[in-house]
Scaffold this motif. Structure first.
Motif, PDB file in Angstrom:
ATOM      1  N   ASP A 155      11.291  29.132  13.357  1.00 52.81           N
ATOM      2  CA  ASP A 155      10.361  30.356  13.042  1.00 52.81           C
ATOM      3  C   ASP A 155      11.000  31.264  12.245  1.00 52.81           C
ATOM      4  OD1 ASP A 155       8.332  29.289  14.405  1.00 52.81           O
ATOM      5  OD2 ASP A 155       8.927  30.213  16.353  1.00 52.81           O
ATOM      6  N   SER A 156      12.196  31.856  12.346  1.00 47.53           N
ATOM      7  CA  SER A 156      12.879  32.911  11.536  1.00 47.53           C
ATOM      8  C   SER A 156      13.104  32.465   9.865  1.00 47.53           C
ATOM      9  CB  SER A 156      14.077  33.269  12.326  1.00 47.53           C
ATOM     10  OG  SER A 156      15.149  32.067  12.065  1.00 47.53           O
ATOM     11  N   TRP A 157      12.905  31.199   9.739  1.00 44.61           N
ATOM     12  CA  TRP A 157      13.251  31.122   8.192  1.00 44.61           C
ATOM     13  C   TRP A 157      12.460  30.000   7.576  1.00 44.61           C
ATOM     14  CZ3 TRP A 157      14.943  26.090   7.434  1.00 44.61           C
ATOM     15  CH2 TRP A 157      15.622  25.519   8.105  1.00 44.61           C
ATOM     16  N   SER A 158      11.513  29.319   8.349  1.00 44.58           N
ATOM     17  CA  SER A 158      10.671  28.309   7.769  1.00 44.58           C
ATOM     18  C   SER A 158       9.624  28.767   6.758  1.00 44.58           C
ATOM     19  CB  SER A 158       9.836  27.356   8.747  1.00 44.58           C
ATOM     20  OG  SER A 158      10.974  26.700   9.375  1.00 44.58           O
ATOM     21  N   ASN A 159       9.184  29.918   6.862  1.00 43.07           N
ATOM     22  CA  ASN A 159       8.177  30.708   5.960  1.00 43.07           C
ATOM     23  C   ASN A 159       8.864  31.943   5.398  1.00 43.07           C
ATOM     24  OD1 ASN A 159       5.904  30.953   4.577  1.00 43.07           O
ATOM     25  ND2 ASN A 159       4.622  31.556   6.524  1.00 43.07           N
ATOM     26  N   PRO A 160       9.605  31.587   4.478  1.00 40.69           N
ATOM     27  CA  PRO A 160      10.353  32.899   3.873  1.00 40.69           C
ATOM     28  C   PRO A 160       9.490  33.769   2.905  1.00 40.69           C
ATOM     29  CG  PRO A 160      10.912  30.918   2.504  1.00 40.69           C
ATOM     30  CD  PRO A 160       9.953  30.338   3.651  1.00 40.69           C
ATOM     31  N   GLY A 161       8.329  33.492   2.719  1.00 43.06           N
ATOM     32  CA  GLY A 161       7.445  34.135   1.749  1.00 43.06           C
ATOM     33  C   GLY A 161       7.275  33.767   0.328  1.00 43.06           C
ATOM     34  N   PRO A 162       7.115  34.735  -0.712  1.00 43.99           N
ATOM     35  CA  PRO A 162       7.072  34.291  -2.155  1.00 43.99           C
ATOM     36  C   PRO A 162       8.469  33.727  -2.239  1.00 43.99           C
ATOM     37  CG  PRO A 162       6.312  36.480  -1.680  1.00 43.99           C
ATOM     38  CD  PRO A 162       7.007  36.015  -0.343  1.00 43.99           C
ATOM     39  N   GLY A 163       8.252  32.777  -3.179  1.00 42.72           N
ATOM     40  CA  GLY A 163       9.547  32.188  -3.615  1.00 42.72           C
ATOM     41  C   GLY A 163      10.371  32.806  -4.683  1.00 42.72           C
ATOM     42  N   ARG A 164      11.267  32.410  -5.482  1.00 39.87           N
ATOM     43  CA  ARG A 164      12.052  33.000  -6.635  1.00 39.87           C
ATOM     44  C   ARG A 164      11.562  32.609  -7.792  1.00 39.87           C
ATOM     45  NH1 ARG A 164      17.426  31.208  -6.829  1.00 39.87           N
ATOM     46  NH2 ARG A 164      16.708  29.077  -5.898  1.00 39.87           N
ATOM     47  N   ALA A 165      10.722  31.637  -8.001  1.00 40.04           N
ATOM     48  CA  ALA A 165      10.019  31.009  -9.178  1.00 40.04           C
ATOM     49  C   ALA A 165       8.818  31.976  -9.529  1.00 40.04           C
ATOM     50  CB  ALA A 165       9.564  29.585  -9.109  1.00 40.04           C
ATOM     51  N   ILE A 166       8.638  32.196 -10.750  1.00 39.01           N
ATOM     52  CA  ILE A 166       7.531  33.093 -11.434  1.00 39.01           C
ATOM     53  C   ILE A 166       6.960  32.223 -12.544  1.00 39.01           C
ATOM     54  CG2 ILE A 166       6.823  35.282 -11.943  1.00 39.01           C
ATOM     55  CD1 ILE A 166       9.201  36.427 -10.596  1.00 39.01           C
ATOM     56  N   ASN A 167       5.694  32.136 -12.902  1.00 41.83           N
ATOM     57  CA  ASN A 167       5.174  31.642 -13.950  1.00 41.83           C
ATOM     58  C   ASN A 167       4.340  32.734 -14.628  1.00 41.83           C
ATOM     59  OD1 ASN A 167       5.934  28.938 -13.435  1.00 41.83           O
ATOM     60  ND2 ASN A 167       4.178  28.854 -12.019  1.00 41.83           N
ATOM     61  N   VAL A 168       5.022  33.243 -15.783  1.00 38.42           N
ATOM     62  CA  VAL A 168       4.137  34.232 -16.544  1.00 38.42           C
ATOM     63  C   VAL A 168       3.646  33.745 -17.870  1.00 38.42           C
ATOM     64  CG1 VAL A 168       5.558  35.780 -15.453  1.00 38.42           C
ATOM     65  CG2 VAL A 168       6.572  34.824 -17.743  1.00 38.42           C
ATOM     66  N   SER A 169       2.618  34.616 -18.662  1.00 37.01           N
ATOM     67  CA  SER A 169       2.215  34.116 -19.791  1.00 37.01           C
ATOM     68  C   SER A 169       2.769  34.711 -20.999  1.00 37.01           C
ATOM     69  CB  SER A 169       0.573  34.486 -19.909  1.00 37.01           C
ATOM     70  OG  SER A 169       0.652  35.909 -19.544  1.00 37.01           O
ATOM     71  N   LEU A 170       4.183  35.137 -20.781  1.00 36.48           N
ATOM     72  CA  LEU A 170       5.184  35.783 -21.998  1.00 36.48           C
ATOM     73  C   LEU A 170       5.981  34.458 -22.347  1.00 36.48           C
ATOM     74  CD1 LEU A 170       6.191  38.854 -20.214  1.00 36.48           C
ATOM     75  CD2 LEU A 170       4.580  38.730 -21.702  1.00 36.48           C
ATOM     76  N   ASP A 171       6.500  34.686 -23.539  1.00 37.99           N
ATOM     77  CA  ASP A 171       7.284  33.811 -24.179  1.00 37.99           C
ATOM     78  C   ASP A 171       8.775  33.898 -23.686  1.00 37.99           C
ATOM     79  OD1 ASP A 171       8.633  35.969 -25.741  1.00 37.99           O
ATOM     80  OD2 ASP A 171       7.635  35.255 -27.414  1.00 37.99           O
ATOM     81  N   ARG A 172       9.549  32.917 -23.675  1.00 35.58           N
ATOM     82  CA  ARG A 172      10.957  32.828 -23.135  1.00 35.58           C
ATOM     83  C   ARG A 172      11.932  34.218 -23.489  1.00 35.58           C
ATOM     84  NH1 ARG A 172      14.698  27.760 -22.089  1.00 35.58           N
ATOM     85  NH2 ARG A 172      16.626  29.124 -21.481  1.00 35.58           N
ATOM     86  N   ALA A 173      11.760  34.524 -24.718  1.00 32.56           N
ATOM     87  CA  ALA A 173      12.374  35.688 -25.138  1.00 32.56           C
ATOM     88  C   ALA A 173      12.026  37.076 -24.785  1.00 32.56           C
ATOM     89  CB  ALA A 173      12.326  35.857 -26.812  1.00 32.56           C
ATOM     90  N   ALA A 174      10.729  37.129 -24.380  1.00 33.61           N
ATOM     91  CA  ALA A 174      10.190  38.534 -23.813  1.00 33.61           C
ATOM     92  C   ALA A 174      10.654  38.456 -22.242  1.00 33.61           C
ATOM     93  CB  ALA A 174       8.619  38.508 -24.001  1.00 33.61           C
ATOM     94  N   VAL A 175      10.546  37.229 -21.475  1.00 34.38           N
ATOM     95  CA  VAL A 175      10.969  37.151 -20.285  1.00 34.38           C
ATOM     96  C   VAL A 175      12.471  37.618 -20.071  1.00 34.38           C
ATOM     97  CG1 VAL A 175      11.540  35.663 -18.388  1.00 34.38           C
ATOM     98  CG2 VAL A 175       9.458  35.581 -19.469  1.00 34.38           C
ATOM     99  N   GLU A 176      13.309  36.762 -20.892  1.00 38.54           N
ATOM    100  CA  GLU A 176      14.801  37.259 -20.936  1.00 38.54           C
ATOM    101  C   GLU A 176      14.946  38.876 -21.205  1.00 38.54           C
ATOM    102  OE1 GLU A 176      16.281  34.227 -23.843  1.00 38.54           O
ATOM    103  OE2 GLU A 176      16.582  32.689 -22.060  1.00 38.54           O
ATOM    104  N   SER A 177      14.293  39.285 -22.167  1.00 36.96           N
ATOM    105  CA  SER A 177      14.537  40.688 -22.702  1.00 36.96           C
ATOM    106  C   SER A 177      14.300  41.683 -21.385  1.00 36.96           C
ATOM    107  CB  SER A 177      13.894  41.076 -23.796  1.00 36.96           C
ATOM    108  OG  SER A 177      13.937  42.349 -24.182  1.00 36.96           O
TER     109      SER A 177
END
Length: 90
Positions: free
Chosen positions: A12-34
């Motif tokens: 129970d304490s860690w099986s549902n950790p909530g939002p993950g570390r991955a995010i999909n965005v509508s920005l290009d790679r350079a903008a995300v890195e910046s």
């Protein structure tokens, strides 16, 4: 008869950790890195999505949560198409 496995797999304490570390965005790679540099967050993995946008995986949950606030309405919801890749062994 198959055994019944609880939805949390008994952890129970860690099986549902909530939002993950991955995010999909509508920005290009350079903008995300910046933006990640500007907000001093660390990227674990990053890839350009075939239909536009970027998938970024942050190093930890705190960085991911911070960047979700930064990206705001640029976050893609739903399923996104990713490139299939294969490791070539020679």
């Amino acid at each position: 008869m198959m055994p019944t496995i609880p939805a949390t797999n008994g952890h129970d304490s860690w099986s549902n950790p909530g939002p993950g570390r991955a995010i999909n965005v509508s920005l290009d790679r350079a903008a995300v890195e910046s933006l990640c540099v500007k907000h001093q967050t660390k990227i674990s993995a990053i890839e350009t999505l075939p239909k536009g946008g970027t998938r970024v995986v942050m190093m930890n949950g705190d960085d991911a949560e911070a960047m979700r606030r930064v990206f705001g309405n640029k976050i893609l919801t739903g399923t996104v198409t990713r490139e299939h890749w294969a490791r070539v062994v020679r």
